[in-house]
Design a protein around this motif. Sequence first.
Motif, PDB file in Angstrom:
ATOM      1  N   GLY A  57       0.774  -1.228   0.000  1.00  0.00           N
ATOM      2  CA  GLY A  57       0.000   0.000   0.000  1.00  0.00           C
ATOM      3  C   GLY A  57       0.808   1.282   0.000  1.00  0.00           C
ATOM      4  O   GLY A  57       0.243   2.358   0.140  1.00  0.00           O
ATOM      5  N   ALA A  58       2.137   1.193  -0.139  1.00  0.00           N
ATOM      6  CA  ALA A  58       2.975   2.398  -0.112  1.00  0.00           C
ATOM      7  C   ALA A  58       4.040   2.318  -1.207  1.00  0.00           C
ATOM      8  O   ALA A  58       4.403   1.238  -1.654  1.00  0.00           O
ATOM      9  CB  ALA A  58       3.652   2.545   1.249  1.00  0.00           C
ATOM     10  N   GLU A  59       4.520   3.493  -1.599  1.00  0.00           N
ATOM     11  CA  GLU A  59       5.577   3.534  -2.600  1.00  0.00           C
ATOM     12  C   GLU A  59       6.856   2.944  -2.003  1.00  0.00           C
ATOM     13  O   GLU A  59       7.298   3.360  -0.941  1.00  0.00           O
ATOM     14  CB  GLU A  59       5.815   4.977  -3.042  1.00  0.00           C
ATOM     15  CG  GLU A  59       6.804   5.117  -4.169  1.00  0.00           C
ATOM     16  CD  GLU A  59       6.927   6.551  -4.646  1.00  0.00           C
ATOM     17  OE1 GLU A  59       6.332   6.866  -5.678  1.00  0.00           O
ATOM     18  OE2 GLU A  59       7.608   7.331  -3.946  1.00  0.00           O
ATOM     19  N   SER A  60       7.441   1.967  -2.722  1.00  0.00           N
ATOM     20  CA  SER A  60       8.640   1.310  -2.203  1.00  0.00           C
ATOM     21  C   SER A  60       9.888   1.663  -2.997  1.00  0.00           C
ATOM     22  O   SER A  60      10.997   1.576  -2.462  1.00  0.00           O
ATOM     23  CB  SER A  60       8.455  -0.210  -2.201  1.00  0.00           C
ATOM     24  OG  SER A  60       8.226  -0.683  -3.521  1.00  0.00           O
ATOM     25  N   GLU A  61       9.729   2.044  -4.261  1.00  0.00           N
ATOM     26  CA  GLU A  61      10.879   2.386  -5.098  1.00  0.00           C
ATOM     27  C   GLU A  61      10.480   3.381  -6.164  1.00  0.00           C
ATOM     28  O   GLU A  61       9.332   3.396  -6.608  1.00  0.00           O
ATOM     29  CB  GLU A  61      11.417   1.134  -5.806  1.00  0.00           C
ATOM     30  CG  GLU A  61      12.335   0.295  -4.978  1.00  0.00           C
ATOM     31  CD  GLU A  61      12.871  -0.883  -5.770  1.00  0.00           C
ATOM     32  OE1 GLU A  61      13.861  -0.685  -6.492  1.00  0.00           O
ATOM     33  OE2 GLU A  61      12.287  -1.963  -5.648  1.00  0.00           O
ATOM     34  N   ARG A  62      11.484   4.180  -6.590  1.00  0.00           N
ATOM     35  CA  ARG A  62      11.307   5.108  -7.700  1.00  0.00           C
ATOM     36  C   ARG A  62      12.545   4.981  -8.579  1.00  0.00           C
ATOM     37  O   ARG A  62      13.668   5.061  -8.082  1.00  0.00           O
ATOM     38  CB  ARG A  62      11.156   6.539  -7.196  1.00  0.00           C
ATOM     39  CG  ARG A  62       9.857   6.776  -6.444  1.00  0.00           C
ATOM     40  CD  ARG A  62       9.775   8.126  -5.758  1.00  0.00           C
ATOM     41  NE  ARG A  62      10.264   9.252  -6.524  1.00  0.00           N
ATOM     42  CZ  ARG A  62       9.540   9.984  -7.396  1.00  0.00           C
ATOM     43  NH1 ARG A  62       8.282   9.687  -7.602  1.00  0.00           N
ATOM     44  NH2 ARG A  62      10.073  11.006  -8.027  1.00  0.00           N
ATOM     45  N   LEU A  63      12.307   4.778  -9.870  1.00  0.00           N
ATOM     46  CA  LEU A  63      13.397   4.601 -10.821  1.00  0.00           C
ATOM     47  C   LEU A  63      13.190   5.516 -12.012  1.00  0.00           C
ATOM     48  O   LEU A  63      12.099   5.554 -12.590  1.00  0.00           O
ATOM     49  CB  LEU A  63      13.460   3.144 -11.282  1.00  0.00           C
ATOM     50  CG  LEU A  63      13.629   2.148 -10.142  1.00  0.00           C
ATOM     51  CD1 LEU A  63      12.525   1.135 -10.165  1.00  0.00           C
ATOM     52  CD2 LEU A  63      14.978   1.489 -10.230  1.00  0.00           C
ATOM     53  N   PHE A  64      14.238   6.256 -12.383  1.00  0.00           N
ATOM     54  CA  PHE A  64      14.167   7.123 -13.557  1.00  0.00           C
ATOM     55  C   PHE A  64      14.474   6.300 -14.799  1.00  0.00           C
ATOM     56  O   PHE A  64      15.427   5.524 -14.816  1.00  0.00           O
ATOM     57  CB  PHE A  64      15.169   8.277 -13.456  1.00  0.00           C
ATOM     58  CG  PHE A  64      15.267   9.058 -14.742  1.00  0.00           C
ATOM     59  CD1 PHE A  64      14.286   9.969 -15.085  1.00  0.00           C
ATOM     60  CD2 PHE A  64      16.310   8.827 -15.630  1.00  0.00           C
ATOM     61  CE1 PHE A  64      14.349  10.651 -16.285  1.00  0.00           C
ATOM     62  CE2 PHE A  64      16.384   9.516 -16.823  1.00  0.00           C
ATOM     63  CZ  PHE A  64      15.401  10.425 -17.156  1.00  0.00           C
ATOM     64  N   VAL A  65      13.646   6.462 -15.852  1.00  0.00           N
ATOM     65  CA  VAL A  65      13.916   5.859 -17.157  1.00  0.00           C
ATOM     66  C   VAL A  65      13.954   6.977 -18.185  1.00  0.00           C
ATOM     67  O   VAL A  65      13.179   7.928 -18.114  1.00  0.00           O
ATOM     68  CB  VAL A  65      12.888   4.778 -17.556  1.00  0.00           C
ATOM     69  CG1 VAL A  65      12.986   3.575 -16.644  1.00  0.00           C
ATOM     70  CG2 VAL A  65      11.476   5.304 -17.576  1.00  0.00           C
ATOM     71  N   ALA A  66      14.861   6.857 -19.149  1.00  0.00           N
ATOM     72  CA  ALA A  66      15.009   7.897 -20.175  1.00  0.00           C
ATOM     73  C   ALA A  66      14.148   7.613 -21.396  1.00  0.00           C
ATOM     74  O   ALA A  66      14.159   8.376 -22.347  1.00  0.00           O
ATOM     75  CB  ALA A  66      16.471   8.019 -20.586  1.00  0.00           C
ATOM     76  N   GLY A  67      13.385   6.545 -21.378  1.00  0.00           N
ATOM     77  CA  GLY A  67      12.544   6.145 -22.499  1.00  0.00           C
ATOM     78  C   GLY A  67      12.636   4.644 -22.656  1.00  0.00           C
ATOM     79  O   GLY A  67      13.305   3.960 -21.888  1.00  0.00           O
TER      80      GLY A  67
END
Length: 138
Positions: A57-67
Amino acid sequence: MADTFQLELVSPERLLLSRQVEMAVIPAAEGEMGVLPGHAPMVVALRGGVISVRDNGAESERLFVAGGFAEVLPDRCTVLADEATPVAEVSRAKAEQRLAAAEAALVEVTATDPIERRDLAMSKVQSARAMRDAAGAA
């Protein structure tokens, strides 16, 4: 229906993520797209942005993608990213440099250039802006 699905995030350099998750929000070319277990099958293009992973129920990870692209199936989502980095590792200075270079390249594009070249230049600017924004939010 299962409570989770398999999420895999692959870049040319490495496998960044491969595990069961409750939800993922991906930066599809048409806008943010939530993926849940049982999602209808599809393949979508990705723009530069952040993939948000949710567990318990919570945000566990954030990952940047360039496309890149994502293949979504009812029990799996595979993201093939042009470039991917955990948001915590994104450098604001590097993002600013990338944005300056992309904006300079966009200025060089003329109305007589092929539409593909203009689109690519604009896509690089948008991806660099997303990277800068991700670095600021880290």
